[in-house]
Scaffold this active site. Structure first.
Site, short mmCIF file in Angstrom:
data_model
loop_
_atom_site.label_atom_id
_atom_site.label_comp_id
_atom_site.label_asym_id
_atom_site.label_seq_id
_atom_site.Cartn_x
_atom_site.Cartn_y
_atom_site.Cartn_z
N HIS A 1 45.01 45.12 31.37
CA HIS A 1 44.73 45.85 32.70
C HIS A 1 44.90 47.10 32.52
O HIS A 1 45.33 47.84 31.75
CB HIS A 1 46.36 45.39 33.32
CG HIS A 1 46.47 44.02 33.96
ND1 HIS A 1 46.30 42.84 33.22
CD2 HIS A 1 46.31 43.35 35.08
CE1 HIS A 1 46.30 41.66 33.81
NE2 HIS A 1 46.34 42.07 35.19
N PRO A 2 44.03 47.69 33.46
CA PRO A 2 43.78 49.18 33.70
C PRO A 2 45.21 49.94 34.04
O PRO A 2 45.86 49.09 34.99
CB PRO A 2 42.71 49.25 34.75
CG PRO A 2 42.81 48.07 35.70
CD PRO A 2 43.37 46.90 34.71
N SER B 1 40.03 44.89 40.96
CA SER B 1 40.87 45.76 40.60
C SER B 1 41.01 47.22 41.39
O SER B 1 41.94 47.73 42.10
CB SER B 1 41.14 46.12 39.16
OG SER B 1 41.98 47.15 38.93
N GLU C 1 42.17 46.32 45.12
CA GLU C 1 43.73 46.19 44.87
C GLU C 1 44.17 47.69 45.00
O GLU C 1 45.25 47.90 45.83
CB GLU C 1 44.19 45.38 43.94
CG GLU C 1 43.74 43.81 43.93
CD GLU C 1 43.43 43.27 42.60
OE1 GLU C 1 43.44 41.97 42.67
OE2 GLU C 1 43.77 43.53 41.65
N GLN C 2 43.73 48.18 44.36
CA GLN C 2 44.15 49.90 43.86
C GLN C 2 44.04 50.51 45.28
O GLN C 2 44.76 51.45 45.80
CB GLN C 2 43.78 50.62 42.86
CG GLN C 2 44.15 49.75 41.51
CD GLN C 2 43.85 50.76 40.20
OE1 GLN C 2 44.29 51.72 40.13
NE2 GLN C 2 43.77 49.99 38.96
N ILE D 1 51.77 46.02 38.46
CA ILE D 1 52.59 45.66 39.50
C ILE D 1 51.32 45.14 40.33
O ILE D 1 50.19 45.68 40.36
CB ILE D 1 53.19 46.97 40.09
CG1 ILE D 1 54.05 46.53 41.25
CG2 ILE D 1 52.27 47.59 40.58
CD1 ILE D 1 55.21 47.47 41.66
N CYS D 2 51.74 44.25 41.37
CA CYS D 2 50.55 43.67 42.25
C CYS D 2 50.44 44.92 43.21
O CYS D 2 51.33 44.77 44.15
CB CYS D 2 51.17 42.36 42.90
SG CYS D 2 50.07 41.47 44.15
N1 3AL Z 1 48.17 48.33 36.25
C1 3AL Z 1 48.09 47.34 37.08
O1 3AL Z 1 49.08 47.08 37.74
N2 3AL Z 1 46.77 47.06 37.55
C2 3AL Z 1 46.66 46.14 38.49
N3 3AL Z 1 47.57 45.69 39.65
C3 3AL Z 1 46.74 45.11 40.58
O2 3AL Z 1 46.95 44.72 41.39
N4 3AL Z 1 45.31 45.09 39.96
C4 3AL Z 1 45.35 45.61 38.79
O3 3AL Z 1 44.31 45.89 38.22
#
Ligand code: 3AL
Length: 171
Positions: free
Chosen positions: A70-71, A87, A90-91, A124-125
């Site tokens: 995951h980034p 991603s 989401e971010q 984290i989501c």
């Molecule tokens: N680091 C991390 O939580 N990455 C993520 N979270 C998310 O919701 N998408 C991601 O890529």
């Protein structure tokens, strides 16, 4: 999105299934490779459960590999525009593209401290959070122990995965 029905999902070729669901767990193609063989699914919940079960059943080493894929939130890949499309969206939805300089400094230093303790990034989501709750999560979860954080991280991956599936399949 949400353009496929569960019937469509069951009728995809193996290759199509792997390409459509290949990133519902970030950079983890082996999940869709395993789960394509479990078709047919009755509904989207059953499909989500299959991915969640995959995450429960893998070894701790495999869980670590997923966490490490995951980034960082608002990290180097985000700055360089090299996130996966999922991603990146989401971010953005959590407000991480609009950080103040102070928030960015705080996030970077807490991310760094977290990663040096656990050896994997804080996950984290993002779609269920905003900048403030992410910063608080980083502060609070830093105090957890290693096993606890593997479990918490994988639980967050499950939430991310479910939302990604619901973007693809009509409920
Ligand atoms: N680091 C991390 O939580 N990455 C993520 N979270 C998310 O919701 N998408 C991601 O890529």
């Amino acid at each position: 999105m949400s353009s496929l029905t569960i019937i469509d999902v069951n009728e995809l070729s193996d290759g199509q299934f792997e390409s459509v669901f290949g990133n519902v767990i970030e950079h983890c193609k082996s999940a869709s490779t395993r789960i394509k063989k479990q078709r047919p699914f009755k509904n989207v919940e059953e499909l989500c459960e299959a991915f969640q079960k995959y995450l429960d059943d893998i070894t701790e080493e495999e869980k670590l590999e997923i966490l490490k894929s995951h980034p960082d939130l608002a990290g180097r890949l985000a700055i360089q525009g090299e996130l996966t499309p999922e991603s990146a969206e989401e971010q953005r939805s959590a407000g991480l593209n609009d950080l103040t300089a102070d928030q960015k400094r705080l996030l970077d230093s807490r991310n760094k401290r977290y990663k040096s303790k656990f050896s994997f990034p804080f996950i984290i989501c993002a779609r269920e959070n905003k900048v403030q709750s992410i910063l608080e999560g980083l502060e609070c979860r830093y105090n957890n122990d290693y096993e606890e954080e593997i479990n918490t991280g994988i639980n967050e991956v499950k939430k991310i995965c479910k939302l990604r599936i619901l973007d693809i399949v009509k409920n």
